[in-house]
Design a protein around this motif. Structure first.
Motif, short mmCIF file in Angstrom:
data_model
loop_
_atom_site.label_atom_id
_atom_site.label_comp_id
_atom_site.label_asym_id
_atom_site.label_seq_id
_atom_site.Cartn_x
_atom_site.Cartn_y
_atom_site.Cartn_z
N SER A 204 36.76 16.50 20.77
CA SER A 204 36.56 17.85 20.27
C SER A 204 35.15 18.01 19.74
N PRO A 205 34.36 18.95 20.28
CA PRO A 205 32.99 19.13 19.78
C PRO A 205 32.97 19.56 18.32
N ASP A 206 33.94 20.35 17.91
CA ASP A 206 33.99 20.78 16.51
C ASP A 206 34.23 19.59 15.60
N MET A 207 35.16 18.71 15.98
CA MET A 207 35.47 17.55 15.14
C MET A 207 34.27 16.59 15.06
N ILE A 208 33.57 16.42 16.17
CA ILE A 208 32.42 15.52 16.18
C ILE A 208 31.29 16.07 15.31
N ARG A 209 31.05 17.38 15.38
CA ARG A 209 30.00 17.98 14.55
C ARG A 209 30.36 17.89 13.07
N ILE A 210 31.63 18.08 12.75
CA ILE A 210 32.07 17.94 11.36
C ILE A 210 31.90 16.49 10.91
N ALA A 211 32.27 15.56 11.78
CA ALA A 211 32.15 14.14 11.45
C ALA A 211 30.71 13.74 11.21
N LYS A 212 29.79 14.26 12.04
CA LYS A 212 28.37 13.93 11.87
C LYS A 212 27.87 14.40 10.50
N GLU A 213 28.21 15.61 10.13
CA GLU A 213 27.77 16.13 8.83
C GLU A 213 28.39 15.34 7.69
N ALA A 214 29.66 15.00 7.83
CA ALA A 214 30.34 14.25 6.78
C ALA A 214 29.74 12.86 6.60
N LEU A 215 29.46 12.19 7.70
CA LEU A 215 28.90 10.84 7.62
C LEU A 215 27.50 10.85 7.03
N ASN A 216 26.71 11.86 7.38
CA ASN A 216 25.38 11.98 6.77
C ASN A 216 25.50 12.14 5.26
N GLY A 217 26.52 12.86 4.82
CA GLY A 217 26.67 13.14 3.40
C GLY A 217 27.07 11.95 2.55
N ILE A 218 27.64 10.92 3.17
CA ILE A 218 28.09 9.76 2.38
C ILE A 218 27.10 8.60 2.41
N ASP A 220 23.87 6.35 1.44
CA ASP A 220 23.19 6.07 0.17
C ASP A 220 21.79 6.67 0.22
N GLY A 221 21.47 7.47 -0.79
CA GLY A 221 20.14 8.05 -0.87
C GLY A 221 19.94 9.15 0.17
N ASN A 222 18.72 9.64 0.25
CA ASN A 222 18.37 10.71 1.17
C ASN A 222 17.23 10.21 2.05
N LEU A 223 17.51 10.02 3.33
CA LEU A 223 16.53 9.44 4.24
C LEU A 223 15.26 10.26 4.30
N GLU A 224 15.40 11.58 4.37
CA GLU A 224 14.23 12.44 4.48
C GLU A 224 13.38 12.41 3.21
N ASP A 225 14.03 12.38 2.06
CA ASP A 225 13.27 12.29 0.80
C ASP A 225 12.52 10.96 0.71
N LYS A 226 13.18 9.88 1.15
CA LYS A 226 12.53 8.57 1.11
C LYS A 226 11.30 8.54 2.02
N TYR A 227 11.45 9.11 3.20
CA TYR A 227 10.32 9.12 4.13
C TYR A 227 9.19 10.01 3.62
#
Length: 258
Positions: A204-218, A220-227
Motif C-alpha cells: 500500500s503506497p499510503d501505508m509505506i508513506r506513513i511508515a517512512k514518516e513514522a520511522l524518521n520521527g523516531i 535519535d537526533g535530527n540529521l538535518e540539524d546535525k549536518y
C-alpha cells in the motif's frame, strides 16, 4: 521529472519511472562529481519524485567508475565563493533523500566519497557491489561536513577514524557494521536494488508513506540539524589558507604543503 513520461534527462543524471519505481542514475563523467547547480537540480528532482503519486519507491544508482565523488573541487578552486551554493545544494539533496515521502534505496559501486556518503547516509536502504569503497576525505579537501551522514553508517569511533585519516573502507569489511543490506557482484547490483524496490512498490503506497514518516520521527537526533551544524565549520575551514592549498593541490595533482 514529468511523471507522464517514462524518462527524463539532465546533464548530470537521468531518471526513469516504471511500475511505481523511479530510478535516478547519476551520470556525470569523469567521476560523478557534481557542481553547485547540479546538486540543487538533483535535490529538486528528488523532491519532485517524492511528490509524484505514481512514485512508490526511489532507487538511486550511478553509471561510470564509481557512485559519486562528491562536489566538483575544480569548480570550488576556480570559484571559492560558490561554497555557499554548494553547501545549499548538498543540504537540499541529502534532506530530499532522508525526508523524501517514499523510501529511497541507494545502490553503490566503486568509490562513494564526500557527497556520495551524504546520499548514502541519508537513504533508507543501501545495497553495494563488492567493489564499493566508502570514504570521507573532507580534511584532505579543506572542508568539513558529512560526519552526520557517516554516523548513520558507522559507529562513532569508526566515523572519527575515517574522518581524521581519510582512509577508505570496502563494502565487504563495512558490512559488519550493519548498514549494507546486501553486498553483490557489480553485475547484480541494479537488479538486487530493483528486487527490493518491487517488494516495497507492491505494498500500500499510503501505508509505506506513513511508515517512512513514522520511522524518521523516531530516529535519535535530527540529521538535518546535525549536518547544518557541520556546514558552519565548512565555511570556517574555507576561510583558511590550508583549505585553499588543499584544493589547489588537488587540481594540480600534487601533495598539499602545510
Amino acid at each position: 521529472m514529468n511523471s507522464a513520461a517514462p524518462t527524463a534527462t539532465h546533464s548530470a543524471f537521468h531518471t526513469r519511472l516504471e511500475a511505481g519505481i523511479a530510478e535516478l542514475v547519476i551520470d556525470r563523467p569523469p567521476v560523478n562529481a557534481l557542481n553547485s547547480q547540479e546538486w540543487l537540480d538533483l535535490a529538486r528532482t528528488l523532491e519532485s519524485l517524492g511528490q509524484d503519486p505514481q512514485v512508490r519507491v526511489i532507487v538511486i544508482r550511478a553509471d561510470g567508475r564509481g557512485f559519486c565523488a562528491g562536489v566538483d573541487i575544480k569548480e570550488l578552486d576556480a570559484h571559492p565563493e560558490r561554497i555557499v551554493a554548494v553547501n545549499a545544494g548538498n543540504y537540499a539533496t541529502f534532506k530530499a533523500v532522508h525526508r523524501n515521502p517514499v523510501p529511497v534505496i541507494v545502490a553503490v559501486h566503486g568509490y562513494v566519497l564526500g557527497g556520495g556518503i551524504g546520499i548514502t547516509g541519508a537513504a533508507d536502504i543501501v545495497v553495494a557491489s563488492d567493489c564499493a569503497t566508502f570514504a570521507l576525505p573532507e580534511v584532505d579537501r579543506g572542508a568539513m561536513g558529512g560526519g552526520a551522514h557517516l554516523q548513520r553508517l558507522f559507529p562513532v569511533q569508526k566515523v572519527r577514524y575515517l574522518f581524521f585519516t581519510g582512509d577508505k573502507i570496502g563494502a565487504v569489511e563495512a558490512q559488519q557494521y550493519g548498514f549494507i543490506e546486501r553486498v553483490v557482484p557489480r553485475e547484480q547490483l541494479r537488479e538486487t536494488a530493483l528486487q527490493i524496490a518491487r517488494k516495497i512498490a507492491s505494498k500500500s503506497p499510503d501505508m509505506i508513506r506513513i511508515a517512512k514518516e513514522a520511522l524518521n520521527g523516531i530516529e535519535d537526533g535530527n540529521l538535518e540539524d546535525k549536518y547544518r551544524w557541520e556546514q558552519g565549520f565548512t565555511l570556517q575551514a574555507y576561510n583558511s589558507a590550508d583549505s585553499a592549498e588543499t584544493r589547489r593541490a588537488f587540481v594540480e595533482k600534487r601533495d598539499a604543503t602545510f
